[in-house]
Design an enzyme around this catalytic site. Structure first.
Site, short mmCIF file in Angstrom:
data_model
loop_
_atom_site.label_atom_id
_atom_site.label_comp_id
_atom_site.label_asym_id
_atom_site.label_seq_id
_atom_site.Cartn_x
_atom_site.Cartn_y
_atom_site.Cartn_z
N TYR A 1 -4.44 -16.35 -6.73
CA TYR A 1 -4.88 -16.07 -5.36
C TYR A 1 -4.39 -14.68 -5.00
O TYR A 1 -3.20 -14.44 -4.93
CB TYR A 1 -4.30 -17.10 -4.41
CG TYR A 1 -4.99 -17.24 -3.06
CD1 TYR A 1 -5.61 -16.18 -2.43
CD2 TYR A 1 -4.99 -18.46 -2.42
CE1 TYR A 1 -6.23 -16.33 -1.21
CE2 TYR A 1 -5.61 -18.62 -1.19
CZ TYR A 1 -6.23 -17.56 -0.59
OH TYR A 1 -6.83 -17.71 0.63
N TYR B 1 0.34 -9.08 8.85
CA TYR B 1 -0.37 -9.94 7.91
C TYR B 1 0.33 -9.92 6.55
O TYR B 1 0.57 -10.97 5.95
CB TYR B 1 -1.83 -9.48 7.78
CG TYR B 1 -2.67 -10.41 6.93
CD1 TYR B 1 -3.34 -11.48 7.50
CD2 TYR B 1 -2.77 -10.21 5.56
CE1 TYR B 1 -4.10 -12.34 6.71
CE2 TYR B 1 -3.52 -11.06 4.77
CZ TYR B 1 -4.18 -12.12 5.36
OH TYR B 1 -4.92 -12.99 4.57
N TRP C 1 -0.41 -23.44 9.00
CA TRP C 1 -0.56 -22.03 8.60
C TRP C 1 -1.65 -21.35 9.41
O TRP C 1 -1.48 -20.25 9.89
CB TRP C 1 -0.85 -21.94 7.10
CG TRP C 1 -0.97 -20.53 6.61
CD1 TRP C 1 -2.13 -19.85 6.38
CD2 TRP C 1 0.09 -19.62 6.32
NE1 TRP C 1 -1.86 -18.57 5.95
CE2 TRP C 1 -0.50 -18.41 5.91
CE3 TRP C 1 1.47 -19.72 6.36
CZ2 TRP C 1 0.25 -17.30 5.55
CZ3 TRP C 1 2.24 -18.62 5.99
CH2 TRP C 1 1.62 -17.42 5.60
N TRP C 2 -2.80 -22.03 9.56
CA TRP C 2 -3.89 -21.46 10.35
C TRP C 2 -3.43 -21.16 11.77
O TRP C 2 -3.74 -20.11 12.32
CB TRP C 2 -5.06 -22.41 10.40
CG TRP C 2 -5.84 -22.55 9.12
CD1 TRP C 2 -5.74 -21.78 8.00
CD2 TRP C 2 -6.83 -23.53 8.86
NE1 TRP C 2 -6.63 -22.23 7.05
CE2 TRP C 2 -7.31 -23.30 7.55
CE3 TRP C 2 -7.36 -24.58 9.59
CZ2 TRP C 2 -8.30 -24.08 6.97
CZ3 TRP C 2 -8.34 -25.37 9.03
CH2 TRP C 2 -8.81 -25.12 7.73
N HIS D 1 2.53 -13.05 4.58
CA HIS D 1 2.21 -13.50 3.22
C HIS D 1 3.36 -13.23 2.25
O HIS D 1 3.55 -14.00 1.31
CB HIS D 1 0.89 -12.89 2.76
CG HIS D 1 -0.29 -13.58 3.34
ND1 HIS D 1 -0.71 -13.35 4.63
CD2 HIS D 1 -1.10 -14.54 2.84
CE1 HIS D 1 -1.75 -14.13 4.88
NE2 HIS D 1 -2.01 -14.86 3.82
#
Length: 105
Positions: free
Chosen positions: A41, A18, A76-77, A22
């Site tokens: 963010y 993860y 992206w999802w 990112h």
């Protein structure tokens, strides 16, 4: 500025993946987020519970909601669905948090 907080879940054993994904955020994804009013963010991980805590500052709720309609967001999802809890449309299962305290000087 609108402050938002959201929780999500990353699968056990996928914490580093993860982070890696990112760290290598696609430039077109970053561009889309900025175009949709994102100013800040951050995502934090509670390793014990696999809970992700996201903090965002956005300009406009309606504009921000339109991120889900973009091709890059859906891509992206799809890219992330194998390492986190997702809905049928591959969007992350997420829960908005209610702000109960804010101190700013």
């Amino acid at each position: 500025m609108i402050r938002k907080a959201v929780t999500m879940k990353v699968f056990e054993g996928c914490h580093e993946e993860y982070r890696k994904r990112h760290d290598e955020l696609w430039p077109e994804m970053e561009e889309m987020l900025i175009e949709h009013g994102m100013h800040t963010y951050s995502i934090f991980l509670d390793e014990a519970t696999h809970t992700l805590f996201a903090y965002l500052e956005i300009a406009d709720e309606e504009l921000w909601a339109k991120t889900a309609d973009t091709e890059i967001c859906r891509k992206w999802w799809s890219y992330m669905k194998d390492i986190m809890e997702t809905n049928a449309d591959n969007s992350p299962v997420s829960f908005d948090l209610k702000e109960v305290f804010y101190l700013h000087k």
